[in-house]
Design an enzyme around this catalytic site. Sequence first.
Site, PDB file in Angstrom:
ATOM      1  N   GLU A 309       0.828  -1.207   0.000  1.00  0.00           N
ATOM      2  CA  GLU A 309       0.000   0.000   0.000  1.00  0.00           C
ATOM      3  C   GLU A 309       0.863   1.257   0.000  1.00  0.00           C
ATOM      4  O   GLU A 309       0.669   2.167  -0.811  1.00  0.00           O
ATOM      5  CB  GLU A 309      -0.915  -0.003   1.229  1.00  0.00           C
ATOM      6  CG  GLU A 309      -1.832   1.197   1.315  1.00  0.00           C
ATOM      7  CD  GLU A 309      -2.823   1.217   0.182  1.00  0.00           C
ATOM      8  OE1 GLU A 309      -2.732   2.140  -0.650  1.00  0.00           O
ATOM      9  OE2 GLU A 309      -3.674   0.313   0.119  1.00  0.00           O
ATOM     10  N   ASP A 313       1.251   4.091  -2.944  1.00  0.00           N
ATOM     11  CA  ASP A 313       0.838   5.478  -2.697  1.00  0.00           C
ATOM     12  C   ASP A 313       1.978   6.463  -2.934  1.00  0.00           C
ATOM     13  O   ASP A 313       1.809   7.489  -3.603  1.00  0.00           O
ATOM     14  CB  ASP A 313       0.332   5.624  -1.258  1.00  0.00           C
ATOM     15  CG  ASP A 313      -0.983   4.896  -1.014  1.00  0.00           C
ATOM     16  OD1 ASP A 313      -1.536   4.355  -1.975  1.00  0.00           O
ATOM     17  OD2 ASP A 313      -1.438   4.864   0.140  1.00  0.00           O
ATOM     18  N   SER A 527      -7.328   2.241  -3.854  1.00  0.00           N
ATOM     19  CA  SER A 527      -6.124   2.694  -3.159  1.00  0.00           C
ATOM     20  C   SER A 527      -5.098   3.224  -4.148  1.00  0.00           C
ATOM     21  O   SER A 527      -4.139   3.882  -3.757  1.00  0.00           O
ATOM     22  CB  SER A 527      -5.506   1.548  -2.351  1.00  0.00           C
ATOM     23  OG  SER A 527      -5.200   0.463  -3.177  1.00  0.00           O
ATOM     24  N   ASP A 569     -16.262  12.833 -18.489  1.00  0.00           N
ATOM     25  CA  ASP A 569     -17.452  12.113 -18.038  1.00  0.00           C
ATOM     26  C   ASP A 569     -17.336  10.646 -18.412  1.00  0.00           C
ATOM     27  O   ASP A 569     -17.109  10.306 -19.579  1.00  0.00           O
ATOM     28  CB  ASP A 569     -18.692  12.734 -18.680  1.00  0.00           C
ATOM     29  CG  ASP A 569     -19.976  12.287 -18.010  1.00  0.00           C
ATOM     30  OD1 ASP A 569     -19.892  11.634 -16.956  1.00  0.00           O
ATOM     31  OD2 ASP A 569     -21.064  12.594 -18.534  1.00  0.00           O
ATOM     32  N   ILE A 570     -17.467   9.760 -17.423  1.00  0.00           N
ATOM     33  CA  ILE A 570     -17.390   8.318 -17.654  1.00  0.00           C
ATOM     34  C   ILE A 570     -18.816   7.774 -17.733  1.00  0.00           C
ATOM     35  O   ILE A 570     -19.602   7.957 -16.802  1.00  0.00           O
ATOM     36  CB  ILE A 570     -16.613   7.605 -16.535  1.00  0.00           C
ATOM     37  CG1 ILE A 570     -15.267   8.295 -16.295  1.00  0.00           C
ATOM     38  CG2 ILE A 570     -16.428   6.135 -16.870  1.00  0.00           C
ATOM     39  CD1 ILE A 570     -14.359   8.352 -17.502  1.00  0.00           C
ATOM     40  N   GLY A 588     -23.128  12.759 -16.806  1.00  0.00           N
ATOM     41  CA  GLY A 588     -23.172  13.561 -15.596  1.00  0.00           C
ATOM     42  C   GLY A 588     -22.672  12.783 -14.402  1.00  0.00           C
ATOM     43  O   GLY A 588     -22.078  11.705 -14.532  1.00  0.00           O
ATOM     44  N   ASP A 590     -22.427  10.276 -11.391  1.00  0.00           N
ATOM     45  CA  ASP A 590     -23.028   8.985 -11.083  1.00  0.00           C
ATOM     46  C   ASP A 590     -22.336   8.387  -9.864  1.00  0.00           C
ATOM     47  O   ASP A 590     -21.239   8.808  -9.480  1.00  0.00           O
ATOM     48  CB  ASP A 590     -22.951   8.030 -12.276  1.00  0.00           C
ATOM     49  CG  ASP A 590     -21.537   7.829 -12.783  1.00  0.00           C
ATOM     50  OD1 ASP A 590     -20.726   7.226 -12.061  1.00  0.00           O
ATOM     51  OD2 ASP A 590     -21.237   8.277 -13.909  1.00  0.00           O
TER      52      ASP A 590
END
Length: 608
Positions: A309, A313, A527, A569-570, A588, A590
């Site tokens: 992790e 990061d 993550s 926008d996905i 838009g 979601d």
Amino acid sequence: MVCQSPSSKMWVSLVSLLPLVAFALALPSKDCEHKVKEVIVPPRGWTIFGPAPPDHLIKLRIGLPQSNFDVLEEHLYAISDPYHERYGAHLAKEEIEELVAPHPDSVTAVNGWLSSHGIQEADIGRSAAGDWLTIRVPVQLVEKMLDTKYHIWKHTASGEYIVRTTSYSLPKDILDHVELIQPTTMFGTFKRLKSTIHSISKIDPQIQAQNLPPVFDSATGLTVDASCNTTITITCLRQIYNAVGYTPSAKVGNSIGIAGYLEDYANRADLQTFFADQVPAAAAVNATYNFVSVVGGLDPQDPAEAGAESDLDTQFAFGLSFPVASTFFSTAGRPPFIPDIGTPEDTNEPYTDWLDFMLSHPNPPLSISTSYGDDEQTVPESFAKRACAGFAQLGARGVSLMVSSGDGGVGDGDPDPATQECITNDGLNRTQFIPGFPASCPFVTAVGGTILFPEQAVDFSGGGFSNYFSRPSYQEAAVKGFLSKLPKGTYNGLFNPNGRAIPDVAAQSDFFRVFIGGQAFHIGGTSASSPTFAGFVALLNDGRLKKGLPSLGFLNPLFYSKAKSGFNDITVGNNPGCGTEGFNATVGWDAVTGLGTPNFAKLLKLVT
């Protein structure tokens, strides 16, 4: 007047408390009526393992009511609204501490209560604002103070143990002077948010990259290397999010930070390997991060202790933002309490230690990412709201805080009704979508996940609606539009349509090329998307600071208004879970990808 024990004047500092506890508890005390402060139904999956050892030490945190938090909230929304005359006028640390300081009457009342149990001023840790008190006391004394009984609880699925109670009480004279006390009823353990579906896999160095033509996305007008559909690198992210050629400065006071917990450690040698692989300019100057220990957090550099992790990061957040000043915060604490090894102290609640530290920090990083969280319902509402208030304080100081939205879709990531595990903790055992915390806090920016290019929603992207926090005004128009497009009756009763909506934004979240212990791995999960987004926020702050503008601070009011046109926008994909197909990505906002993914060049123009 606080109930007093006649023994209080005889007691000494808690440094020598343990040998005296049995004696003290046997002394007669003034009759004192307790009233229940909090009671919960044990969360599903946790069972009593046995009684808590009487000498088991608990780091008890007592939250006093923040007297003027409503005023702080008004300030926060004013300085975060790009159309307000005060936009960007962040508050100083001292101004915030004055607003959240408890009323003197609360301080006096709680001090008297603690003193009645032999707890002296030298034994009490106080937050900078005085709104949190911390003491270390054995279970048998806590049980007397809170008129309760602690047990060791075991989590069936993970095998983890924690020491908790399901209710506690306080003397009626101080009931209103205490907002909450933990650890009492909090069963959340703030685990790492890596998807159990797309987790970690070693990269085979023998596999040759295919020489495929670049991929063009007509929606964004961007062209991206075909390799980005199998492996995500810094180059890929800069291409996908329109940041190719942008060079940040190391000289404008910018900063970025990563929060690390649960003995997951970043490794500098891995970062150098990553830089050599993906950020040659950083490798050329042996760039590294600043390390900060929080309450004794460690910094081991043995390759065997490199954390997946923390390496993920730091490598991507710091790789994207180089040469911006970077800091890794390592907070002490380990995830499970092990009841059979004689450990006298419970150390599995590092999350609030980090938040306390950041609020006391004179200069916290301007962009911060954390990839840890848990199901909202495992976190008592009182604790969630108090921690959320802490995030608001960071935002008011000019800090942008990104958190992963979670890796279970709308709950458990399972579309099969026969095996779903989304059951409420209210004793009614209802099937319901399970939002995550701290993503559900309206004062953080929750980051969902996408995959491939052209982008689509990744199926594990956490999304949905909080059961604790009402929908903030900045979300109202966008979320109402989404809800109005849902088929009538769809998922009735499965989510709170009036709750704070998750996520706010999204970013790539799978096939990240990360170096751990010197070897290359693919990692997936939100993550990955949170530190990625934090890296781009650091670049946006760079653009503002170069022009003499303040940092962006709390992002959401800006993103849902003036800057919403700066997102891709996905509209493809969904996030199954809880025996359903979850929500669909759509035109838009979601509840899978939020407003979408960042178009850096567009956002830079909008914020500068």
